[in-house]
Enzyme design. Structure first.
Site, PDB file in Angstrom:
ATOM      1  N   ASP A   1       3.756   2.550  -5.413  1.00 54.00           N
ATOM      2  CA  ASP A   1       2.403   2.016  -5.535  1.00 54.00           C
ATOM      3  C   ASP A   1       1.460   3.004  -6.216  1.00 54.00           C
ATOM      4  OD1 ASP A   1       3.473   0.001  -4.013  1.00 54.00           O
ATOM      5  OD2 ASP A   1       1.899   0.016  -2.481  1.00 54.00           O
TER       6      ASP A   1
ATOM      7  N   HIS B   1       4.604   6.062  -2.821  1.00 58.54           N
ATOM      8  CA  HIS B   1       3.533   6.122  -3.810  1.00 58.54           C
ATOM      9  C   HIS B   1       3.842   7.150  -4.898  1.00 58.54           C
ATOM     10  CE1 HIS B   1       1.567   4.405  -0.253  1.00 58.54           C
ATOM     11  NE2 HIS B   1       0.675   3.880  -1.069  1.00 58.54           N
TER      12      HIS B   1
END
Length: 426
Positions: free
Chosen positions: A149, A304
């Site tokens: 992400d 992430h």
């Protein structure tokens, strides 16, 4: 009238009559699994195939013309393309968008709904671990569905180099404004043939946004990916902070054809280097537990490309992923189907499509029993641990709308039929 256009009109008419009603507690799935195109062997593809792009001359990524095509900051709801607003109005009129209140966030990032129970089917807040039958939380057995992400960001190229050097692909849930800010990193992932998905334009708590604000968050991210990949339409989105509900899900699906993706394990790597946050050692301990544990269901780990240490935590765990026999796949391809709504992959041919103008497809039947492991429908077991948390296009002549005559006729016709079908089905 040409025979090709007649064929197109007949096809659109057939599609318009192939919808069915659904259980009131699940999203209407007239746009089946986010697919806006026919199977590759369908005769309709003869109308559209033009190599590896949709035949449109898009502005080069990173060029001044490209930069000028998107909001430089939050999306202004007064500058949304008319086609998106029309699609929203049609869906609202047809009763496809639940009329639940915009949420208010309380301490800890938990949404409240004016006294409504967030676990009830009419709200079904993902923050509270409520699973809709159309969400993706788990991977198929034995699979490790790789995704990251918040990119693209300065740490991203290190991750992309590592993935490429190990012949592994991942799905990147991109923040649209970050694509605008870091086009070179975006192009690196694109050239590596990784998959692109939506993580909104500005990374807000989505349930706190109005319907029109949601259009901007979804639409501009869809648009920049579409116009920067030769016309490919993302198939999946992941809500920032894991914050979604039935209203947000419905706008994602009904207007943009997007399927909601959550996760079943959370590294909390976003909190690395923050006071009281996680550490690399803690993440390593969690990875050891998950990667040596059961393979049913498969793993969807929230990670992430946010900072060097979050990238490092994945690289450090990679040998363990291989040693334990996980089938590592890009999340967008974990079901063995197309990674995009109108293309199998970043290198396959594209069927032209418009952002925010879905085609009507045959409806999928609602599941009447617990789904099988590995399917996109969700498990009925208890929820997993570790889950958390100015450019007007009103004239519709932006790069995303310069289409060939056949495609333009089809898109306009389908939009009309979609509105009519929605009124009939409501």
């Amino acid at each position: 009238m040409s025979s090709r256009l007649i064929t197109a009109l007949l096809l659109a008419g057939t599609l318009a009559h192939s919808t069915t009603a659904h259980d009131s507690h699940t999203l209407n799935r007239r746009v089946s699994n986010g697919t806006w195109y026919q199977p590759d062997d369908h005769p309709a593809h003869a109308l559209f195939k033009r190599g590896n792009t949709d035949g449109i001359a898009y502005a080069p990524v990173g060029s001044p013309e490209w930069l000028a095509g998107y909001p430089n900051g939050p999306a202004d709801v007064t500058q949304l393309p008319k086609v998106w607003l029309d699609a929203l109005q049609a869906a609202e009129t047809a009763g496809k968008i639940p009329k639940i209140p915009v949420s208010t966030m309380i301490a800890g990032g938990e949404p409240t709904y004016e006294g409504l129970d967030p676990n009830k089917p009419e709200v079904c807040s993902t923050t509270y671990q409520c699973r809709s039958s159309n969400d993706i939380w788990d991977a198929p057995d034995g699979m490790l569905a790789l995704s990251f992400d918040d990119g693209p960001l300065p740490p991203s190229p290190v991750l992309y180099d590592f993935l490429k050097s190990n012949n592994v692909h991942a799905t990147h849930f991109y923040i649209g404004s970050n694509i605008l800010a870091y086009p070179d990193a975006f192009m690196q992932a694109l050239n590596n043939e990784d998959d692109m998905a939506v993580h909104t334009w500005t990374h807000p708590y989505m349930t706190t946004k109005t319907n029109e604000e949601l259009l901007g968050e979804f639409g501009w991210t869809m648009e920049i990916i579409h116009n920067s990949t030769g016309g490919r339409l993302p198939k999946y989105w992941r809500p920032p902070y894991g914050d979604s509900d039935m209203r947000v899900r419905a706008i994602a699906k009904e207007i943009f054809g997007l399927t909601t993706v959550i996760w079943n394990q959370d590294t909390d790597d976003w909190s690395l280097n923050e006071a009281g946050g996680t550490t690399l050692d803690k993440i390593a301990t969690l990875m050891q537990k998950w990667l040596t544990g059961p393979k049913s269901p498969g793993l969807v780990i929230l990670e992430h490309e946010l900072m060097p240490d979050s990238v490092k935590s994945f690289i450090d765990a990679f040998p363990l992923m291989k040693q334990n026999g996980w089938n590592m796949v890009s999340l967008a391809k974990m079901d063995g189907l197309a990674a995009y709504q109108n293309a199998d992959s970043i290198t396959s041919p594209v069927t032209p499509g418009k952002v925010g103008v879905p085609m009507i497809m045959p409806a999928a039947s609602s599941a009447s029993s617990s789904p099988k492991s590995g399917a996109h429908q969700t498990a009925t077991s208890s929820p997993p641990s570790g889950s958390s948390s100015d450019h007007s296009h009103a004239n519709q002549k932006g790069a995303g709308y310069r289409m060939g005559p056949i495609s333009t006729v089809l898109s306009g016709l389908v939009a009309i039929l979609a509105a009519a079908a929605g009124s009939i089905l409501a």
